[in-house]
Write an enzyme that holds these catalytic residues in place. Structure first.
Site, PDB file in Angstrom:
ATOM      1  N   GLU A  75       0.857  -1.193   0.000  1.00 49.34           N
ATOM      2  CA  GLU A  75       0.000   0.000   0.000  1.00 49.34           C
ATOM      3  C   GLU A  75       0.891   1.239   0.000  1.00 49.34           C
ATOM      4  O   GLU A  75       0.981   1.976   0.984  1.00 49.34           O
ATOM      5  CB  GLU A  75      -0.953   0.042   1.193  1.00 49.34           C
ATOM      6  CG  GLU A  75      -1.982   1.164   1.071  1.00 49.34           C
ATOM      7  CD  GLU A  75      -2.788   1.416   2.331  1.00 49.34           C
ATOM      8  OE1 GLU A  75      -3.012   2.603   2.653  1.00 49.34           O
ATOM      9  OE2 GLU A  75      -3.194   0.450   3.013  1.00 49.34           O
ATOM     10  N   HIS A  77       2.402   4.711  -2.269  1.00 51.53           N
ATOM     11  CA  HIS A  77       1.748   5.659  -3.162  1.00 51.53           C
ATOM     12  C   HIS A  77       2.706   6.488  -4.008  1.00 51.53           C
ATOM     13  O   HIS A  77       3.853   6.743  -3.630  1.00 51.53           O
ATOM     14  CB  HIS A  77       0.851   6.580  -2.342  1.00 51.53           C
ATOM     15  CG  HIS A  77      -0.166   5.831  -1.546  1.00 51.53           C
ATOM     16  ND1 HIS A  77      -1.162   5.094  -2.125  1.00 51.53           N
ATOM     17  CD2 HIS A  77      -0.324   5.683  -0.198  1.00 51.53           C
ATOM     18  CE1 HIS A  77      -1.908   4.532  -1.191  1.00 51.53           C
ATOM     19  NE2 HIS A  77      -1.410   4.864  -0.013  1.00 51.53           N
ATOM     20  N   HIS A 247      -9.048   0.911  -1.027  1.00 53.86           N
ATOM     21  CA  HIS A 247      -8.283   1.924  -0.301  1.00 53.86           C
ATOM     22  C   HIS A 247      -9.217   3.018   0.203  1.00 53.86           C
ATOM     23  O   HIS A 247     -10.197   3.360  -0.453  1.00 53.86           O
ATOM     24  CB  HIS A 247      -7.209   2.523  -1.211  1.00 53.86           C
ATOM     25  CG  HIS A 247      -6.290   3.459  -0.504  1.00 53.86           C
ATOM     26  ND1 HIS A 247      -6.538   4.817  -0.396  1.00 53.86           N
ATOM     27  CD2 HIS A 247      -5.129   3.229   0.151  1.00 53.86           C
ATOM     28  CE1 HIS A 247      -5.561   5.383   0.288  1.00 53.86           C
ATOM     29  NE2 HIS A 247      -4.692   4.435   0.637  1.00 53.86           N
ATOM     30  N   ASP A 370       2.565   2.342   3.835  1.00 57.03           N
ATOM     31  CA  ASP A 370       1.767   3.522   3.499  1.00 57.03           C
ATOM     32  C   ASP A 370       2.681   4.714   3.211  1.00 57.03           C
ATOM     33  O   ASP A 370       2.423   5.838   3.610  1.00 57.03           O
ATOM     34  CB  ASP A 370       0.769   3.869   4.594  1.00 57.03           C
ATOM     35  CG  ASP A 370      -0.487   4.553   4.053  1.00 57.03           C
ATOM     36  OD1 ASP A 370      -0.475   4.944   2.873  1.00 57.03           O
ATOM     37  OD2 ASP A 370      -1.461   4.699   4.799  1.00 57.03           O
TER      38      ASP A 370
END
Length: 408
Positions: A75, A77, A247, A370
């Site tokens: 996860e 980004h 998400h 994250d």
């Protein structure tokens, strides 16, 4: 790997690094002048000192464990120059209320924005944290925040092509996977784009940032994934046999009244978990997993509170009239333990992780960070120091991700 000199002038072995000159590897040097490191242990095949002898001859036994190598974080980004994925399009005050960038310290926000786009910084952080592979996606609301279906579909195609070019080709292609993005504002088109993502671009699955904005931007209408018009997408996803990462995004404007005066809670501090947990409950209640029993849904943040709450939901609805609480055929915990995988993204509490493992099993929980909202070194240090048995740590670190994403 050979020896490497750290910023403090100390020499370490195997590229694993030391902190502030507190030790050396392979027993060949000294630690702060207090003695020699002549005992070694191993972590993921890397040796590290476990014993230091003082000048008096008394040994000090250490648990000095370098970051566990080979971790897979899923996860994580990135941004894009195709559109601003951090807000809706068109921008509306109500739909973006509580956006966290409004509250971040300037230095933190600047750092996040830099790291979102810097591949070199990302690789540096991954190496330092022992992360071998990251699976990358847009931040929310992403494609789900584009009201116009045609624009959303066109943008999704462009973003998928760009992410493939940036991260799946070139010098770091073996370090990255990508989640495909699709425009659920047009479910038929989303099904076609999902197929292209998987079959042509090699995406590891599809990531959707919660509900989709649809209709008049001023009306605040949204669409959830359990609604009937989304059926073609689910049929295609089941055919493709790849996971979907659900998400979070900020709480929908028409559901945000409890947060008035505390709008910052609409995002990651609280609203992310609330919004995503309720979305996941909708999927379970709708009968989706009875129609497609092999679907795999990934939730972040240790399951957005559901490991703690799912049994309470089942406990109460057992007293409800049949047919009054959805079309599902099994207790919700059945779907939660058979169709959901959970990552540890953004969580640094062992009791929370343990609760998650107890509810869904160690085979369905995965490490994630994250990044760049979270610091990968901070997350990796927490994870690598967890008081869990090593076979479980290996499953969470990389084993389960290999199974879920088909990594060989």
């Amino acid at each position: 790997m050979g020896e490497e000199t750290t910023a403090n002038g100390n020499v370490t072995a195997n590229g694993t690094g030391t902190a502030n000159g507190t030790g050396t590897a392979n027993g060949t040097g000294t630690a702060n002048g207090t003695g020699t490191a002549n005992g070694t242990g191993t972590s993921n095949g890397t040796e590290f000192p476990t014993m230091i002898e003082s000048s008096s001859g008394r040994p000090t036994f250490l648990k000095r464990n370098p970051h566990l190598g080979g971790k897979i974080a899923i996860e994580e980004h990135v941004n894009t120059d195709i559109f601003n994925s951090l807000s809706t399009h068109p921008y509306t005050q109500g739909a973006n209320e509580g956006w966290e960038g409004t509250y971040y310290q300037k230095a933190f926000l600047a750092d996040v924005l830099h790291r979102l786009g810097s591949t070199e910084e990302r690789i540096k952080q991954m190496d330092a944290a022992g992360i071998a592979i990251m699976a990358l996606s847009l931040m929310s609301p992403g494609i789900q925040g584009i009201f116009d279906p045609t624009e959303a579909a066109d943008t999704a195609r462009k973003v998928n092509d760009q992410m493939h070019k940036l991260y799946r080709t070139g010098p770091y292609a073996d370090r990255f996977l990508t989640w495909g993005c699709v425009a659920m504002q047009d479910p038929q088109g989303a099904a076609k784009e999902a197929e292209r993502c998987v079959k042509e671009l090699g995406c590891c699955g599809i990531l959707i940032n919660g509900f989709s904005n649809v209709g008049d931007p001023d009306a605040g209408e949204v669409q959830y994934l359990d609604e009937p018009q989304c059926e073609p997408f689910w049929a295609k996803l089941a055919e493709l046999d790849v996971p979907l990462y659900l998400h979070p995004r900020n709480v929908a404007p028409n559901q945000s009244r409890p947060l008035r005066g505390y709008e910052f809670l609409a995002g990651s501090p609280w609203g992310f978990a609330r919004e995503t947990a309720e979305h996941a409950l909708r999927l379970m209640l709708s009968g989706l997993f009875d129609r497609y029993p092999h679907l795999r849904i990934v939730l972040g943040h240790c399951g957005e509170g559901l490991p703690f709450a799912i049994n309470r939901v089942d406990h109460r609805v057992r007293h409800f009239r049949k047919g009054s609480y959805g079309a599902h055929q099994h207790p919700l915990r059945h779907y939660f333990t058979n169709n959901f995988w959970i990552t540890s993204s953004g969580v640094m509490t062992q009791s929370t992780l343990e609760c998650t493992i107890r509810e869904v099993g160690a085979d369905r929980v995965l490490f994630s960070a994250d990044y760049p909202l979270e610091d990968v070194l901070e997350m990796a240090t927490w994870f690598d120091g967890l008081e869990i048995d090593e076979p479980t740590r290996a499953k969470l670190a990389y084993g389960n991700a290999k199974v879920l994403l088909g990594i060989k």
